[in-house]
Design a protein around this motif. Structure first.
Motif, PDB file in Angstrom:
ATOM      1  N   ARG A   1       0.817  -1.213   0.000  1.00 54.33           N
ATOM      2  CA  ARG A   1       0.000   0.000   0.000  1.00 54.33           C
ATOM      3  C   ARG A   1       0.847   1.257   0.000  1.00 54.33           C
ATOM      4  NH1 ARG A   1      -0.819  -1.482   5.814  1.00 54.33           N
ATOM      5  NH2 ARG A   1      -0.102   0.259   7.110  1.00 54.33           N
ATOM      6  N   ASP A   2       0.177   2.371  -0.274  1.00 56.30           N
ATOM      7  CA  ASP A   2       0.771   3.683  -0.089  1.00 56.30           C
ATOM      8  C   ASP A   2      -0.221   4.546   0.684  1.00 56.30           C
ATOM      9  OD1 ASP A   2      -1.167   4.637  -1.910  1.00 56.30           O
ATOM     10  OD2 ASP A   2       0.199   4.414  -3.608  1.00 56.30           O
ATOM     11  N   THR A   3       0.077   5.824   0.857  1.00 54.75           N
ATOM     12  CA  THR A   3      -0.765   6.694   1.685  1.00 54.75           C
ATOM     13  C   THR A   3      -1.872   7.379   0.895  1.00 54.75           C
ATOM     14  OG1 THR A   3       0.724   8.568   1.313  1.00 54.75           O
ATOM     15  CG2 THR A   3       1.145   7.187   3.248  1.00 54.75           C
TER      16      THR A   3
ATOM     17  N   VAL B   1      -6.486  10.707  -7.361  1.00 55.54           N
ATOM     18  CA  VAL B   1      -6.114  10.929  -5.962  1.00 55.54           C
ATOM     19  C   VAL B   1      -7.035  11.978  -5.352  1.00 55.54           C
ATOM     20  CG1 VAL B   1      -4.301  11.706  -4.400  1.00 55.54           C
ATOM     21  CG2 VAL B   1      -3.726  10.277  -6.368  1.00 55.54           C
ATOM     22  N   THR B   2      -7.691  11.612  -4.251  1.00 57.06           N
ATOM     23  CA  THR B   2      -8.637  12.508  -3.589  1.00 57.06           C
ATOM     24  C   THR B   2      -8.200  12.885  -2.173  1.00 57.06           C
ATOM     25  OG1 THR B   2      -9.924  10.619  -2.768  1.00 57.06           O
ATOM     26  CG2 THR B   2     -10.557  11.547  -4.902  1.00 57.06           C
ATOM     27  N   GLY B   3      -7.117  12.316  -1.700  1.00 52.89           N
ATOM     28  CA  GLY B   3      -6.662  12.626  -0.355  1.00 52.89           C
ATOM     29  C   GLY B   3      -5.471  11.774   0.028  1.00 52.89           C
ATOM     30  N   LYS B   4      -5.129  11.853   1.305  1.00 54.17           N
ATOM     31  CA  LYS B   4      -3.940  11.159   1.785  1.00 54.17           C
ATOM     32  C   LYS B   4      -4.115  10.832   3.263  1.00 54.17           C
ATOM     33  CE  LYS B   4       1.114  11.616   1.637  1.00 54.17           C
ATOM     34  NZ  LYS B   4       2.238  12.514   1.284  1.00 54.17           N
ATOM     35  N   VAL B   5      -3.630   9.667   3.668  1.00 51.91           N
ATOM     36  CA  VAL B   5      -3.631   9.298   5.080  1.00 51.91           C
ATOM     37  C   VAL B   5      -2.665  10.206   5.832  1.00 51.91           C
ATOM     38  CG1 VAL B   5      -3.138   7.464   6.743  1.00 51.91           C
ATOM     39  CG2 VAL B   5      -4.179   6.891   4.540  1.00 51.91           C
TER      40      VAL B   5
END
Length: 423
Positions: A116-118, A127-131
């Protein structure tokens, strides 16, 4: 340099459309299409594969090996992968000490792994966001788009490696705290990093998104649940185990039967919105015995009962780890249970000047025994997932735990840093 980068992009394109990456280690005839790996093949981003720094590698009749643990990394797009490898005298872990092959093996083995990635992506791949990661997570091996394989044992070696995208396996997502997370450093461990070794290769991929110090609401705020749901497919599972940190939260109306149950229901709805199967897990006890050293004291208040209530009200499968852990700890007793938790004298591990006395977090032995309780819970709840357990996984009775002295876990190179968040 341009040719090397082009090759790297081509390799990752092949993986993304369903072809295998193959590696041959050391001398001997390499199969057609396999990349030959030598002792000098250190990881670099342009090539997209290689050994991590640290071990003194050597060529042997069994491939490339070392007299100590070593790591090999391959850059991969996010997803599940089927891994086949030929090893010698090795146990296999991936990413942050996630156990895939427990016993020291010589021969061919396979396992299914989640990478996985963030980044959070919508159905179109945008891409709609990031952890939002904690500072300690930035050095974790499981947020970096690399599959990092740890070969461990007395004299581990590897001959071949094949990595293929796996699109048919059920993904079991884990949401939780430090008692579930893939602990990245010795001697801490949690059940989430032990559970992959119990499942059949090609059938189940364990995706452990737990993190130390998390409560239900902080897990949501950090967009960890959103990340899980963005990856979830119909028929996947979401195991939910919190409580240790939730019980510390204060404020008007905050409590096990109010805010905690509300957040549990939110997790359940989100999983079901994608056709996923939520499973609630009550928190295991802390190691806290009565004055006679016999009976475990409940330090979690009403939080386990709130989980049981929610499971009944929402018609969700329940694994009552709280109840099983009481039986398990009392079967050990106060003295023997020390071996299941992080209790070690000073200087047991490099970089550990002080004694470790942690009654919440587990040693590798303790984490493995808790994972066995989870397996029992899967069977007792009659989850369809149970059919994909390894054929040689015997029934487990928490009243009769395994002998701690028979436990074998060759230590990973990453040694103590900070105690995990949470208590």
């Amino acid at each position: 340099m341009k040719k090397i980068i082009a090759l790297f992009l081509c390799v990752n394109l092949l993986v993304s459309i369903g072809h295998a990456q193959q590696f041959h280690f050391g001398a001997g005839r390499a199969p057609a299409g396999a990349v030959r790996v030598t002792t000098g093949s250190m990881y670099n981003a342009a090539a997209g594969y290689g050994f991590e720094e640290g071990a003194v590698l050597k060529e042997t009749s069994r491939g490339i090996g070392a007299d100590s643990p070593f790591f090999f990394s391959v850059r991969l797009p996010e997803g599940n992968y089927h891994v086949k490898t030929e090893i010698a005298s090795a146990t296999v872990r991936v990413e942050c000490r996630r156990l895939m092959v427990r016993d020291t093996v010589t021969g061919k083995v396979s396992f299914t792994v989640h990478v996985r990635d963030t980044l959070i992506r919508n159905a179109a791949g945008e891409v709609t966001g990031k952890v939002r990661l904690k500072p300690r997570e930035r050095n974790y091996r499981h947020w970096d788009n690399l599959l990092t394989i740890e070969l461990n044992g007395r004299a581990p070696a590897i001959r071949s490696l094949e990595i293929t995208p796996e699109r048919k396996a059920i993904t079991v997502f884990l949401a939780g705290n430090s008692t579930v997370v893939d602990q990245d450093r010795e001697p801490w461990a949690a059940w989430g990093q032990m559970i992959p070794s119990f499942f059949q290769s090609g059938k189940v991929a364990i995706a452990n998104y737990a993190e130390s110090g998390e409560a239900l609401n902080s897990f949501i705020r950090a967009r960890r649940l959103e990340k899980i749901i963005s990856r979830m497919q119909a028929g996947d599972y979401l195991f939910i185990e919190f409580g240790h940190n939730d019980q510390k939260q204060k404020g008007e109306g905050v409590g096990p039967f109010t805010t905690y149950k509300k957040d549990l229901r939110f997790f359940i709805r989100e999983a079901r919105s994608k056709g996923g199967i939520p499973v609630l897990v009550t928190s295991m006890h802390r190691r806290s015995f009565d004055d006679a050293g016999r009976i475990i004291i409940n330090t979690l208040g009403d939080y386990p009962e709130a989980v049981r209530q929610t499971a009944r009200e929402e018609n969700v499968a329940l694994i009552d780890l709280n109840a099983m852990s009481k039986i398990l700890y009392e079967a050990w007793g106060e003295a023997a249970s020390l071996k299941a938790f992080v209790h070690y004298p000073a200087n047991t591990f490099p970089g550990q000047p002080d004694a470790l006395r942690d009654n919440t977090h587990f040693s590798t032995y303790g984490a493995y025994e808790i994972a066995k309780c989870i397996v029992k819970g899967i069977r007792d709840a009659r989850l369809p997932l149970a059919r994909y357990l390894m054929n040689d996984v015997p029934p487990f009775d928490p009243a009769h735990p395994d002998d701690a002295d028979a436990w074998y876990w060759p230590s990973s190179p990453l040694k103590p840093a900070l105690k995990p968040d949470g208590n």
